[in-house]
Design a protein around this motif. Sequence first.
Motif, PDB file in Angstrom:
ATOM      1  N   SER A 212       0.806  -1.222   0.000  1.00  0.00           N
ATOM      2  CA  SER A 212       0.000   0.000   0.000  1.00  0.00           C
ATOM      3  C   SER A 212       0.839   1.272   0.000  1.00  0.00           C
ATOM      4  O   SER A 212       0.389   2.318  -0.477  1.00  0.00           O
ATOM      5  N   MET A 213       2.077   1.194   0.533  1.00  0.00           N
ATOM      6  CA  MET A 213       2.896   2.391   0.714  1.00  0.00           C
ATOM      7  C   MET A 213       4.305   2.206   0.182  1.00  0.00           C
ATOM      8  O   MET A 213       4.833   1.097   0.130  1.00  0.00           O
ATOM      9  N   LEU A 214       4.892   3.332  -0.196  1.00  0.00           N
ATOM     10  CA  LEU A 214       6.288   3.396  -0.620  1.00  0.00           C
ATOM     11  C   LEU A 214       6.964   4.472   0.203  1.00  0.00           C
ATOM     12  O   LEU A 214       6.449   5.592   0.320  1.00  0.00           O
ATOM     13  N   CYS A 215       8.096   4.141   0.802  1.00  0.00           N
ATOM     14  CA  CYS A 215       8.888   5.139   1.520  1.00  0.00           C
ATOM     15  C   CYS A 215      10.143   5.430   0.720  1.00  0.00           C
ATOM     16  O   CYS A 215      10.772   4.521   0.179  1.00  0.00           O
ATOM     17  N   SER A 216      10.503   6.708   0.635  1.00  0.00           N
ATOM     18  CA  SER A 216      11.739   7.091  -0.044  1.00  0.00           C
ATOM     19  C   SER A 216      12.536   8.021   0.849  1.00  0.00           C
ATOM     20  O   SER A 216      11.991   8.902   1.510  1.00  0.00           O
ATOM     21  N   ALA A 217      13.847   7.800   0.886  1.00  0.00           N
ATOM     22  CA  ALA A 217      14.763   8.598   1.692  1.00  0.00           C
ATOM     23  C   ALA A 217      15.816   9.216   0.782  1.00  0.00           C
ATOM     24  O   ALA A 217      16.448   8.521  -0.011  1.00  0.00           O
ATOM     25  N   ALA A 218      15.984  10.521   0.903  1.00  0.00           N
ATOM     26  CA  ALA A 218      16.969  11.250   0.104  1.00  0.00           C
ATOM     27  C   ALA A 218      17.961  11.926   1.053  1.00  0.00           C
ATOM     28  O   ALA A 218      17.912  11.735   2.269  1.00  0.00           O
ATOM     29  N   SER A 242      19.603  15.283  10.191  1.00  0.00           N
ATOM     30  CA  SER A 242      20.555  15.224   9.079  1.00  0.00           C
ATOM     31  C   SER A 242      19.983  14.293   8.002  1.00  0.00           C
ATOM     32  O   SER A 242      18.857  13.815   8.114  1.00  0.00           O
ATOM     33  N   SER A 243      20.766  14.036   6.977  1.00  0.00           N
ATOM     34  CA  SER A 243      20.300  13.255   5.830  1.00  0.00           C
ATOM     35  C   SER A 243      19.845  11.861   6.237  1.00  0.00           C
ATOM     36  O   SER A 243      20.520  11.165   7.000  1.00  0.00           O
ATOM     37  N   VAL A 244      18.687  11.463   5.721  1.00  0.00           N
ATOM     38  CA  VAL A 244      18.182  10.098   5.921  1.00  0.00           C
ATOM     39  C   VAL A 244      18.681   9.241   4.764  1.00  0.00           C
ATOM     40  O   VAL A 244      18.544   9.620   3.605  1.00  0.00           O
ATOM     41  N   VAL A 245      19.264   8.085   5.085  1.00  0.00           N
ATOM     42  CA  VAL A 245      19.923   7.292   4.047  1.00  0.00           C
ATOM     43  C   VAL A 245      19.367   5.881   3.892  1.00  0.00           C
ATOM     44  O   VAL A 245      19.708   5.184   2.937  1.00  0.00           O
ATOM     45  N   SER A 246      18.514   5.435   4.828  1.00  0.00           N
ATOM     46  CA  SER A 246      18.009   4.062   4.751  1.00  0.00           C
ATOM     47  C   SER A 246      16.638   3.977   5.419  1.00  0.00           C
ATOM     48  O   SER A 246      16.346   4.724   6.357  1.00  0.00           O
ATOM     49  N   CYS A 247      15.795   3.067   4.921  1.00  0.00           N
ATOM     50  CA  CYS A 247      14.457   2.901   5.487  1.00  0.00           C
ATOM     51  C   CYS A 247      13.987   1.463   5.255  1.00  0.00           C
ATOM     52  O   CYS A 247      14.420   0.799   4.316  1.00  0.00           O
ATOM     53  N   ASP A 248      13.079   1.004   6.133  1.00  0.00           N
ATOM     54  CA  ASP A 248      12.537  -0.341   5.972  1.00  0.00           C
ATOM     55  C   ASP A 248      11.220  -0.447   6.729  1.00  0.00           C
ATOM     56  O   ASP A 248      11.051   0.147   7.792  1.00  0.00           O
ATOM     57  N   PHE A 249      10.275  -1.215   6.170  1.00  0.00           N
ATOM     58  CA  PHE A 249       9.004  -1.485   6.824  1.00  0.00           C
ATOM     59  C   PHE A 249       9.092  -2.779   7.626  1.00  0.00           C
ATOM     60  O   PHE A 249       9.832  -3.701   7.263  1.00  0.00           O
ATOM     61  N   SER A 250       8.305  -2.860   8.691  1.00  0.00           N
ATOM     62  CA  SER A 250       8.176  -4.109   9.431  1.00  0.00           C
ATOM     63  C   SER A 250       7.398  -5.115   8.589  1.00  0.00           C
ATOM     64  O   SER A 250       6.672  -4.738   7.655  1.00  0.00           O
ATOM     65  N   PRO A 251       7.523  -6.401   8.890  1.00  0.00           N
ATOM     66  CA  PRO A 251       6.846  -7.421   8.072  1.00  0.00           C
ATOM     67  C   PRO A 251       5.328  -7.290   8.024  1.00  0.00           C
ATOM     68  O   PRO A 251       4.699  -7.761   7.077  1.00  0.00           O
ATOM     69  N   ASP A 252       4.726  -6.639   9.037  1.00  0.00           N
ATOM     70  CA  ASP A 252       3.275  -6.462   9.026  1.00  0.00           C
ATOM     71  C   ASP A 252       2.854  -5.088   8.509  1.00  0.00           C
ATOM     72  O   ASP A 252       1.666  -4.743   8.561  1.00  0.00           O
ATOM     73  N   TYR A 261      22.272  10.109   9.049  1.00  0.00           N
ATOM     74  CA  TYR A 261      23.616  10.531   9.442  1.00  0.00           C
ATOM     75  C   TYR A 261      23.620  11.193  10.818  1.00  0.00           C
ATOM     76  O   TYR A 261      24.680  11.424  11.390  1.00  0.00           O
ATOM     77  N   ASP A 262      22.445  11.515  11.371  1.00  0.00           N
ATOM     78  CA  ASP A 262      22.385  12.146  12.697  1.00  0.00           C
ATOM     79  C   ASP A 262      22.570  11.139  13.827  1.00  0.00           C
ATOM     80  O   ASP A 262      22.391  11.482  14.994  1.00  0.00           O
ATOM     81  N   THR A 263      22.916   9.905  13.500  1.00  0.00           N
ATOM     82  CA  THR A 263      23.201   8.790  14.433  1.00  0.00           C
ATOM     83  C   THR A 263      21.941   8.162  15.027  1.00  0.00           C
ATOM     84  O   THR A 263      22.037   7.331  15.926  1.00  0.00           O
ATOM     85  N   ASN A 264      20.777   8.532  14.535  1.00  0.00           N
ATOM     86  CA  ASN A 264      19.533   7.993  15.093  1.00  0.00           C
ATOM     87  C   ASN A 264      18.763   7.145  14.092  1.00  0.00           C
ATOM     88  O   ASN A 264      18.758   7.432  12.890  1.00  0.00           O
ATOM     89  N   VAL A 265      18.105   6.122  14.625  1.00  0.00           N
ATOM     90  CA  VAL A 265      17.045   5.407  13.914  1.00  0.00           C
ATOM     91  C   VAL A 265      15.731   5.847  14.541  1.00  0.00           C
ATOM     92  O   VAL A 265      15.587   5.837  15.765  1.00  0.00           O
TER      93      VAL A 265
END
Length: 406
Positions: A212-218, A242-252, A261-265
Motif C-alpha cells: 500500500s505504501m512506498l517510503c523514499s529517503a533522500a 541530518s540526511s536520511v539514508v536508509s528505510c525499511d518497513f516491518s513485516p506487518d 547521518y544524525d546517528t539515530n534510527v
Amino acid sequence: MLSLASEEPLLLAELKPGRPHQFDWKSSCETWSVAFSPDGSWFAWSQGHCIVKLIPWPLEEQFIPKGFEAKSRSSKSDTKGRGSPKEKTLDCGQIVWGLAFSPWPSPPSRKLWARHHPQVSDISCLILATGLNDGQIKIWEVQTGLLLLNLSGHQDVVRDLSFTPSGSLILVSASRDKTLRIWDLNKHGKQIQVLSGHLQWVYCCSISPDCSMLCSAAGEKSVFLWSMRSYTLIRKLEGHQSSVVSCDFSPDSALLVTASYDTNVIMWDPYTGERLRSLHHTQLDPTMDDSDVHMSSLRSVCFSPEGLYLATVADDRLLRIWALELKAPIAFAPMTNGLCCTFFPHGGVIATGTRDGHVQFWTAPRVLSSLKHLCRKALRSFLTTYQVLALPIPKKMKEFLTYRTF
C-alpha cells in the motif's frame, strides 16, 4: 534487560573478491548492496568492478565460488573446489549500486519468461534487477544469468530498487536524479510513473509488505511516504537532524524505521505519521569523542523477518542488533567500513557489505515469536492503525496492536 538478550553475532563466513583484473578506471570496489531472494535460495552481491555474483544458498563449503576466500566456523581447511555450477557472474558493464530480487514464484514472472523464451513453457522465473551508475536498470533471469530487459529513464545513478512483494512485477527505482520511477515488467518494462519532489539524491526506497505504501529517503532530513495505489504523496515524516539514508518497513507494514547521518534510527507509525521511538547510536569506545557525529553516522537499517529485531550498520565500525521493545542494542559485532545489511528471509543470518567489496555473514537471534506477537502481526497485516483504534476492544489491547507499549 529482557531474557531474549542474545549472544554476540558470530562471523559465519566472509567472501572476498578474487584477484582484480585490469578493470576500467571508472569501476569501484564497494559492495553497495546485498540481497537474498525471497525464498532464501539465492544470494546476490554487488562485489564491485561492475560485477554481481549470484550464489546458491545455503552457503556451504562446496558452494564457495572459485577465486573467493571463505572463513567458516565449521572448517578451517582451504576450499579449492570449483564451486557450484549454479553460481552466476553478471557483468553489468557499470558500477552496480542497487539490487532487488522479484518475489518467487509468481505467475506473472512466467509470462515474462515466455515472452522472451517462447520455446520454453511453464518455467518459474526468478528475476534480479540491478541499478547502475549510468542510470540504466538491467533485469536478469537468475536461473540462467540471461539479460532480459534494459530499462532506461533515469539521468543519474540508480541507487536503490524494490519490487512489490505481491509478485505483480512492479519495480520501483530510486536515483541520484532526485526521482523515483515505477516500472511494469509485465509490459516490457514500461515506465508507468515518475515520482518527483525530492530536492536531493534519493538513497533508498522501500515498499510496505501489504503493497500500500512506498517510503523514499533522500539526502534530506525528511522522508516521503507515497501511495502505491495512486502514486501520490501521502505525507512527509520529519524528525531527523541530518540526511536520511536508509528505510525499511516491518513485516506487518505497521512500523517504518529510518536511519540517518544524525546517528539515530526513528521508528514511525506510517499510517498516522507519529514518531514512536528513537534509537541513538552512541560511541562504545571511551577514547573516541562522542561529539564527532560522523563516527556514528548510520548507513543501513533493516527489520528481521519475524519483526522482533532490527540490524543497523554505522560508521563507528559496528553492526548492532536491537530488540524491538528495548532502547539499547542487545548485541554488537565489529565490522570495518560497513555499507549495507539485510536479514536472511527465514532468520538466523545477517549479511553485510563493506567498502572493500567484502560480504560477511553473521549469526542473528533466533526466537520463537509469542502468540501475542503472531496475532498482532496477522491482524496488522490487513488493519491500519485507524482501523485498530476503531475496534471495540480494551485500550491496552489497542496500544499493543499499534506498538504503543514501548
